[in-house]
Scaffold this motif. Structure first.
Motif, PDB file in Angstrom:
ATOM      1  N   UNK A  15      80.776  12.834  17.833  1.00 16.04           N
ATOM      2  CA  UNK A  15      79.837  11.862  18.377  1.00 16.04           C
ATOM      3  C   UNK A  15      79.527  10.742  17.384  1.00 16.04           C
ATOM      4  N   UNK A  16      80.129  10.752  16.210  1.00 14.08           N
ATOM      5  CA  UNK A  16      79.782   9.783  15.164  1.00 14.08           C
ATOM      6  C   UNK A  16      80.127   8.351  15.563  1.00 14.08           C
ATOM      7  N   UNK A  17      81.221   8.159  16.298  1.00 18.52           N
ATOM      8  CA  UNK A  17      81.595   6.797  16.680  1.00 18.52           C
ATOM      9  C   UNK A  17      80.548   6.193  17.602  1.00 18.52           C
ATOM     10  N   UNK A  18      80.100   6.950  18.578  1.00 20.04           N
ATOM     11  CA  UNK A  18      79.078   6.452  19.502  1.00 20.04           C
ATOM     12  C   UNK A  18      77.770   6.177  18.773  1.00 20.04           C
ATOM     13  N   UNK A  19      77.365   7.099  17.907  1.00 19.11           N
ATOM     14  CA  UNK A  19      76.119   6.905  17.154  1.00 19.11           C
ATOM     15  C   UNK A  19      76.216   5.699  16.224  1.00 19.11           C
ATOM     16  N   UNK A  20      77.370   5.488  15.619  1.00 17.83           N
ATOM     17  CA  UNK A  20      77.531   4.347  14.718  1.00 17.83           C
ATOM     18  C   UNK A  20      77.510   3.024  15.482  1.00 17.83           C
ATOM     19  N   UNK A  21      78.063   3.002  16.678  1.00 21.47           N
ATOM     20  CA  UNK A  21      78.019   1.765  17.480  1.00 21.47           C
ATOM     21  C   UNK A  21      76.578   1.441  17.858  1.00 21.47           C
TER      22      UNK A  21
END
Length: 158
Positions: free
Chosen positions: A82-88
């Motif tokens: 889920x890191x990509x979504x949280x970073x966006x």
């Protein structure tokens, strides 16, 4: 640089941005508390609930800007799915505070939407092997009949 190094630096930049914004938030909250305590109370001063409302409002705004960056930094460093979504999400929110937040936002978008970021985060976790193409219409595997051919006899060395 490798995608793993970019991911590490992006996670660290989100944690640094979130930590500095958190320190700024705590400083503002202490300043507001001291300022509100020094104001006169009574019939000429503003009501006490007004101070509590302002304090809570600023705390929620600063918290909404800080917490996503801290979560994204943790997720990026631990390479969570889920890191990509949280970073966006954190990048969008951090883009509103110039100049450091804007730099974190640009670096986040550049890495996650470029080819190295796609290689690192867009690969499927569990891919099934491709289907076999040699099935017969009945659903059974076609077997070829072969004749048994004995091996050649070895030469007689005696």
């Amino acid at each position: 640089m490798t995608p793993e190094q970019h991911n590490k630096y992006l996670g660290i930049s989100h944690l640094v941005y979130g930590s500095l914004f958190l320190l700024l938030m705590l400083g503002m909250m202490v300043f507001m508390s001291v300022m509100f305590a020094a104001m006169p109370s009574g019939p000429n001063g503003p009501p006490a609930f007004f101070f509590a409302f302002i304090w809570l409002f600023f705390g929620l705004i600063y918290g909404a800007m800080t917490i996503p960056s801290l979560i994204a930094g943790y997720g990026l460093l631990k390479r969570k799915k889920w890191a990509k979504t949280a970073a966006i999400i954190a990048g969008v929110l951090s883009g509103m505070s110039f100049p450091m937040g804007t730099a974190v936002c640009v670096y986040t978008f550049w890495f996650l939407f470029s080819e190295p970021g796609k290689i690192l985060y867009d690969k499927p976790a569990y891919a099934l092997p491709p289907a076999r193409q040699e099935w017969t219409p009945e659903g059974a595997r076609a077997q070829k009949e072969t004749q048994y051919v004995p091996p050649p006899t070895p030469p007689n060395w005696r």
